[in-house]
Design an enzyme around this catalytic site. Sequence first.
Site, mmCIF file in Angstrom:
data_model
loop_
_atom_site.group_PDB
_atom_site.id
_atom_site.type_symbol
_atom_site.label_atom_id
_atom_site.label_comp_id
_atom_site.label_asym_id
_atom_site.label_seq_id
_atom_site.Cartn_x
_atom_site.Cartn_y
_atom_site.Cartn_z
ATOM 1 N N ARG A 1 0.859 -1.179 0.000
ATOM 2 C CA ARG A 1 0.000 0.000 0.000
ATOM 3 C C ARG A 1 0.898 1.232 0.000
ATOM 4 O O ARG A 1 1.907 1.286 0.715
ATOM 5 C CB ARG A 1 -0.899 0.024 1.234
ATOM 6 C CG ARG A 1 -2.067 -0.963 1.194
ATOM 7 C CD ARG A 1 -3.093 -0.626 0.111
ATOM 8 N NE ARG A 1 -4.231 -1.523 0.114
ATOM 9 C CZ ARG A 1 -4.349 -2.617 -0.639
ATOM 10 N NH1 ARG A 1 -3.379 -2.971 -1.458
ATOM 11 N NH2 ARG A 1 -5.457 -3.347 -0.592
ATOM 12 N N GLU B 1 -2.953 7.507 -4.010
ATOM 13 C CA GLU B 1 -3.511 6.796 -5.146
ATOM 14 C C GLU B 1 -4.928 7.251 -5.462
ATOM 15 O O GLU B 1 -5.709 7.419 -4.515
ATOM 16 C CB GLU B 1 -3.507 5.302 -4.783
ATOM 17 C CG GLU B 1 -3.412 4.390 -5.954
ATOM 18 C CD GLU B 1 -3.130 2.964 -5.490
ATOM 19 O OE1 GLU B 1 -2.155 2.741 -4.755
ATOM 20 O OE2 GLU B 1 -3.925 2.100 -5.865
ATOM 21 N N HIS C 1 -1.258 -0.329 -9.613
ATOM 22 C CA HIS C 1 -1.888 -1.205 -8.607
ATOM 23 C C HIS C 1 -2.389 -2.487 -9.284
ATOM 24 O O HIS C 1 -3.589 -2.797 -9.265
ATOM 25 C CB HIS C 1 -3.027 -0.484 -7.879
ATOM 26 C CG HIS C 1 -3.403 -1.149 -6.580
ATOM 27 N ND1 HIS C 1 -3.732 -0.454 -5.451
ATOM 28 C CD2 HIS C 1 -3.494 -2.455 -6.228
ATOM 29 C CE1 HIS C 1 -4.027 -1.301 -4.466
ATOM 30 N NE2 HIS C 1 -3.884 -2.532 -4.925
HETATM 31 C C1 DGY Z 1 -5.440 -6.519 -2.349
HETATM 32 O O1 DGY Z 1 -6.053 -7.588 -2.395
HETATM 33 O O2 DGY Z 1 -5.271 -5.937 -1.274
HETATM 34 C C2 DGY Z 1 -4.927 -5.975 -3.629
HETATM 35 O O3 DGY Z 1 -4.021 -4.945 -3.428
HETATM 36 C C3 DGY Z 1 -6.065 -5.505 -4.501
HETATM 37 O O4 DGY Z 1 -6.523 -4.285 -4.018
#
Ligand code: DGY
Length: 326
Positions: A242, A271, A289
């Site tokens: 993230r 993002e 992403h």
């Molecule tokens: C997750 O599963 O957390 C991936 O990053 C998709 O958002």
Amino acid sequence: MEINKKPKIFIHSWIPEGLKSKLEKHFSIDQHDASEVVLSGDNLLKRVQNVDGIIAQAPIIDKNILHSCPNLKIVSNVAVGVDNIDIETCTKMGIQVTNTPRVLNDAVADMSMALLLAVARRVPEGDRMVRAGEFKGNPYPLLWGADLRDENLGIIGMGSIGQDVAKRAMPFGLNIKYYNRNRVRKDIESNLNAELLSLKELFQTCRYIVILCPLTTETKHLIKSNELNLMRKDSFLINIARGPIVKESDLIEALENKTIAGCALDVYEFEPHYDLRLSKMDNVVLAPHAGSASVRARTGMVELAAKNIEAFFLRNEVLNPVNNIK
Ligand code: DGY
């Protein structure tokens, strides 16, 4: 007149047609295919305020939304990361939250290696050069990159995806180091030949660092100037977890000052916005992403999110709980 007692589900996600019809047998469905626009604020509120359940791919489900949905019983997230949902408020309100673990492990682990190799071996740079007609034979040296064998790979977040990355990295000759809240089981450590380090040791000794931990209040800005300044000048940071785990402005400063050799990012602090300086640097690889964006993973995630809804309403079961509401 027969009263429609089917629970109302709002699907904020792409979903295979067959699966949607299957759900329609038991639920009253409203769907927004979130592939292009992620709903937020009033646009989201209008669609969710009367529902019993949400299949949520990417929308921010905050306190305001939750307090405006008196019938809401479950948020079934189409992701393993749940930082888009205010879990604390859900728990207080007795709303179950579920996620989609494991089905995306292969895809994310594959993409972690793809980003690591792309930045180490300068794949996008070479691609840009050839497309621009600048490949004029084989001058020596041309785009020399970094080697993998005998280098240290530091994995931040040694959950099941971290372990899958380690399994892929071992045949490349990388030594596995990791940082995790808890030490992983001894047999897992010995199978992966993995060594637990402090965050400081990991930054000081690893040439490649891959971030795979969840975003929580503890991991927000886990990596700032302090940590980046500990890194080797020939090292690379790969963030596929993230964005807010890394303070983006500090990372840009580290890249500009050549504190580190490069980075590969699949996620961004703000993002979908990202600092345009990143896109001007040749030693930076950028992805949208897309860590779990394989056919099998993304289909599996939506299928599992649907199974969580079916289990909850039809069998009073919770398959992949994120919070405990009992
Ligand atoms: C997750 O599963 O957390 C991936 O990053 C998709 O958002």
